[in-house]
Design a protein around this motif. Sequence first.
Motif, PDB file in Angstrom:
ATOM      1  N   LEU A   1      26.907 -18.784 -29.681  1.00 33.57           N
ATOM      2  CA  LEU A   1      26.654 -17.686 -28.746  1.00 33.57           C
ATOM      3  C   LEU A   1      27.253 -16.383 -29.254  1.00 33.57           C
ATOM      4  O   LEU A   1      26.632 -15.315 -29.130  1.00 33.57           O
ATOM      5  CB  LEU A   1      27.233 -18.019 -27.371  1.00 33.57           C
TER       6      LEU A   1
ATOM      7  N   GLU B   1      25.166 -12.962 -29.939  1.00 29.57           N
ATOM      8  CA  GLU B   1      25.571 -11.710 -29.300  1.00 29.57           C
ATOM      9  C   GLU B   1      25.928 -10.641 -30.326  1.00 29.57           C
ATOM     10  O   GLU B   1      25.635  -9.454 -30.118  1.00 29.57           O
ATOM     11  CB  GLU B   1      26.766 -11.974 -28.369  1.00 29.57           C
TER      12      GLU B   1
ATOM     13  N   ARG C   1      18.317 -14.701 -32.378  1.00 27.26           N
ATOM     14  CA  ARG C   1      18.332 -15.291 -31.042  1.00 27.26           C
ATOM     15  C   ARG C   1      17.294 -16.407 -30.914  1.00 27.26           C
ATOM     16  O   ARG C   1      17.591 -17.476 -30.392  1.00 27.26           O
ATOM     17  CB  ARG C   1      18.069 -14.191 -30.003  1.00 27.26           C
TER      18      ARG C   1
ATOM     19  N   MET D   1      28.290 -22.237 -20.733  1.00 24.55           N
ATOM     20  CA  MET D   1      28.157 -20.882 -21.256  1.00 24.55           C
ATOM     21  C   MET D   1      26.766 -20.652 -21.835  1.00 24.55           C
ATOM     22  O   MET D   1      26.194 -19.562 -21.685  1.00 24.55           O
ATOM     23  CB  MET D   1      29.258 -20.606 -22.285  1.00 24.55           C
TER      24      MET D   1
ATOM     25  N   GLU E   1      24.502 -20.094 -18.818  1.00 29.31           N
ATOM     26  CA  GLU E   1      24.660 -18.776 -18.225  1.00 29.31           C
ATOM     27  C   GLU E   1      24.061 -17.674 -19.103  1.00 29.31           C
ATOM     28  O   GLU E   1      23.508 -16.692 -18.595  1.00 29.31           O
ATOM     29  CB  GLU E   1      26.140 -18.496 -17.965  1.00 29.31           C
ATOM     30  N   TYR E   2      24.145 -17.842 -20.394  1.00 27.90           N
ATOM     31  CA  TYR E   2      23.660 -16.812 -21.314  1.00 27.90           C
ATOM     32  C   TYR E   2      22.141 -16.707 -21.305  1.00 27.90           C
ATOM     33  O   TYR E   2      21.579 -15.612 -21.420  1.00 27.90           O
ATOM     34  CB  TYR E   2      24.158 -17.118 -22.729  1.00 27.90           C
ATOM     35  N   PHE E   3      21.472 -17.849 -21.154  1.00 27.94           N
ATOM     36  CA  PHE E   3      20.018 -17.863 -21.307  1.00 27.94           C
ATOM     37  C   PHE E   3      19.243 -18.055 -19.996  1.00 27.94           C
ATOM     38  O   PHE E   3      18.011 -18.043 -20.003  1.00 27.94           O
ATOM     39  CB  PHE E   3      19.611 -18.965 -22.290  1.00 27.94           C
TER      40      PHE E   3
ATOM     41  N   GLU F   1      13.936 -19.888 -23.073  1.00 32.39           N
ATOM     42  CA  GLU F   1      15.358 -19.786 -22.778  1.00 32.39           C
ATOM     43  C   GLU F   1      15.691 -20.391 -21.421  1.00 32.39           C
ATOM     44  O   GLU F   1      16.715 -21.065 -21.246  1.00 32.39           O
ATOM     45  CB  GLU F   1      15.793 -18.324 -22.852  1.00 32.39           C
TER      46      GLU F   1
ATOM     47  N   PHE G   1      33.476 -11.577 -23.860  1.00 35.02           N
ATOM     48  CA  PHE G   1      32.099 -12.075 -23.729  1.00 35.02           C
ATOM     49  C   PHE G   1      32.019 -13.479 -23.128  1.00 35.02           C
ATOM     50  O   PHE G   1      31.355 -13.710 -22.108  1.00 35.02           O
ATOM     51  CB  PHE G   1      31.435 -12.017 -25.111  1.00 35.02           C
ATOM     52  N   LEU G   2      32.685 -14.436 -23.723  1.00 34.71           N
ATOM     53  CA  LEU G   2      32.593 -15.820 -23.257  1.00 34.71           C
ATOM     54  C   LEU G   2      33.320 -16.012 -21.932  1.00 34.71           C
ATOM     55  O   LEU G   2      32.878 -16.790 -21.076  1.00 34.71           O
ATOM     56  CB  LEU G   2      33.141 -16.768 -24.324  1.00 34.71           C
TER      57      LEU G   2
ATOM     58  N   LEU H   1      30.959 -15.016 -19.182  1.00 27.45           N
ATOM     59  CA  LEU H   1      29.906 -16.008 -18.952  1.00 27.45           C
ATOM     60  C   LEU H   1      30.418 -17.163 -18.100  1.00 27.45           C
ATOM     61  O   LEU H   1      29.808 -17.537 -17.091  1.00 27.45           O
ATOM     62  CB  LEU H   1      29.395 -16.558 -20.295  1.00 27.45           C
TER      63      LEU H   1
END
Length: 463
Positions: A98, A102, A108, A167, A170-172, A179, A435-436, A439
Amino acid sequence: MKRITLSIAVASMFFAYSCKNFQASKPEISKVEAVKSNITDEQLMDRVQKDALKYFWEYAEPHSMLGRERYHEDNIYPDNDKHVVTTGGSGFGLATVLVGVERGFVPRKEAVKRLTNMMDFLAKADRHKGAWSHWINGETGKTVPFGKKDNGGDLVETAFLTSGILMVREYFKNGNAEEKALAQKCDDLWKGIQWNWYTKGGEKVLYWHWSPDYQWEMNFPLEGYNECLITYILAASSPTYAIDAETYYKGWARNGGIVSDKTQYGLPMYVKHNGAQEYGGPLFWAHYSYIGLDPTGLSDKLVKNYFDLNKNQVLIDYKYCVENPKQWKGYGPNYWGLTAGYTRNDDGSTGYNAHFPQNDLGVITPTAALSSFPYTPKESMDFLRFIYTQKPQFIGTAGPYDATSINYSDWFTPRYLAIDQGTIAPMIENYRSGFLWKLFMNAPEIKQGLKKLSFKSEKYNIK
């Protein structure tokens, strides 16, 4: 590799089983050149993050795409285990990927494809009441026993993996159709873990292992303080198989017995570190649970600030290395950090050990300082700059090697471990951007689970 838990001595038995102290050939000298001394701090952090990412991107197990337990540039492997993947290390690998997306280090779209492959593999792999085993065969998905009786679910490894899975979700989750499908796969895996099964029939404590063959014979209750906090956070947050708050405070917190009023170098320790109460345990205790769990201003009924707890543990380790009571050559402000990892045996071979001030063997593990960036940015940057500009022999194709020693004539082992390499990019990123942490902490179930356990964080409006 099994980390320290209830007892340093007990865990050492697992280290020995895992590594078997196999002999190393004379390592080839790294061909990586020292970087120029005028490199900026930002460029250095980019460099080490990119390097650590290679472990999980270029050297991943080719079928599952998960993180190998170990990668050896000298091509010496015990037990022919090139296809053994590690559950917890793979969780750190998910976080590392991730970071790569980012930061624009990896495409991606390609990352989504790989991550989907990983989730599909995990869905078909052996599970034990929803939990995965410590090791998995990356080709077949079958459990690889970590020890004779350790052939079932490993709840702590599962927790480290699950932190990464959440994580990714949550990101995708708000992305394109592909995604969103990936996020749904992550959600399904998360909801299938039977956390409350691991209370052994309702005891007010979680247990590390359960085996379909040996049941609860491993008998390791998860009691703090060590690296296992995230296990309780996830277990309390589960929307399907949750534990209650009493299990956290009676089990993990030992009915309040976890609290310590001890200080070292004038720094409060706040909690009793299992088997290492004088100086604190190996530094991975300040890393593993905090890849996603943001300790900044985080408190519960017993600990006023988890960031201060972790920062002080790292500073105590740093101050110990600078004081250097054993007079190891090289130790100092630019070369410090004790944690579990490969080590140099007395006969010069490579083994495994849990390095910490009370078990200081003259070996510095780079992940210790590098993964401590959120707590000690100056001291960690001094270390990062030193090894990349002054000690290029300590750097391999996937970043700093796992174990180094200036004392033993610039000894190093040309090997990597997923659990060590996997915390570097995520923790540096948490220092750089949070960042993490954002998330994980903003996942709805995590917020509810933390509230259930009476955690508070103004940063995330958890009251």
